[in-house]
Design an enzyme around this catalytic site. Sequence first.
Site, PDB file in Angstrom:
ATOM      1  N   LYS A  10       0.809  -1.210   0.000  1.00  0.00           N
ATOM      2  CA  LYS A  10       0.000   0.000   0.000  1.00  0.00           C
ATOM      3  C   LYS A  10       0.851   1.273   0.000  1.00  0.00           C
ATOM      4  O   LYS A  10       0.310   2.376  -0.025  1.00  0.00           O
ATOM      5  CB  LYS A  10      -0.921   0.012   1.230  1.00  0.00           C
ATOM      6  N   SER A  11       2.158   1.123   0.026  1.00  0.00           N
ATOM      7  CA  SER A  11       3.033   2.294   0.071  1.00  0.00           C
ATOM      8  C   SER A  11       2.819   3.255  -1.093  1.00  0.00           C
ATOM      9  O   SER A  11       2.798   4.481  -0.892  1.00  0.00           O
ATOM     10  CB  SER A  11       4.503   1.857   0.134  1.00  0.00           C
ATOM     11  N   LYS A  61      15.870  -6.455   2.985  1.00  0.00           N
ATOM     12  CA  LYS A  61      16.279  -5.493   4.013  1.00  0.00           C
ATOM     13  C   LYS A  61      17.707  -5.712   4.516  1.00  0.00           C
ATOM     14  O   LYS A  61      18.404  -4.741   4.837  1.00  0.00           O
ATOM     15  CB  LYS A  61      15.296  -5.530   5.188  1.00  0.00           C
TER      16      LYS A  61
END
Length: 264
Positions: A10-11, A61
């Site tokens: 949803k970024s 990440k």
Amino acid sequence: MIGDPISASKSPVIHRFWLERLAIAGTYGREQVKRGELADYLARRRPNSSWCGANVTMPLKLDAVTLADEVTDRAVAAGAANILVPQGDRLVAGNSDVGAVMLLLAQLHEAGRSMDQVTLFGNGGAARAVLVACRSVGLTNVVIHARDMARATKLAVEFGLRHAPRPIDAEVEGSGIINATPLGMQGNDCLNCDVAGLDEKGWVFDLVSAPARTRLIEAAQARGLTTVDGIDMLVEQAAASFALFFKAPPPRQHDDQLFAMLRA
């Protein structure tokens, strides 16, 4: 936004909403990048002067830290980065997850929620960011519940936790739960949704954002506990990222509209 999988992110919705409100001529997209493709992706993006950077999600990440030229203190402490930003000819890896967790924990504390003992589900990059945030706000009584007990034990020793890790489905006790695993995400079962052992002033903080109303959140709300969901987390970490990408603070006065759209 880059990662794998990426389709449910949803970024882009959040950043595009803010860009439109500020009338900034920028864009924010998402691209599926597998683990072995990150170095090539960055090599192609870095010469582009209009590239503002990227948010990084699973499973990139940890690699983002090793491929950057500089790493912020929070990303070093977490051992993971969720944001890469070009600064001149150097690429800086940062971690806005840590600050977002710190802010949301502070809000729980200010609301009078109990903070005596926190249960953390998970032992990956997101869990590391949570542990850095807990340590930064003075929450030292943290118990890890995980499926990989060897990795969880290593993490507990690294962060100097006073309790040995427990299996993910072990009984939960204390003040609150932070879920830093994909469990409860669409397509993933919730392996421990039992909140009966939490204090009356307890709380549940679920980092999963799709769906926002996970089974763990539903169980907490059924008991009348305070909840923080993945949409809260997503917006707070996005706010810090937006300021770095576009050199402007996001227009938070429109939060009611944004949150309604994200949870629809």
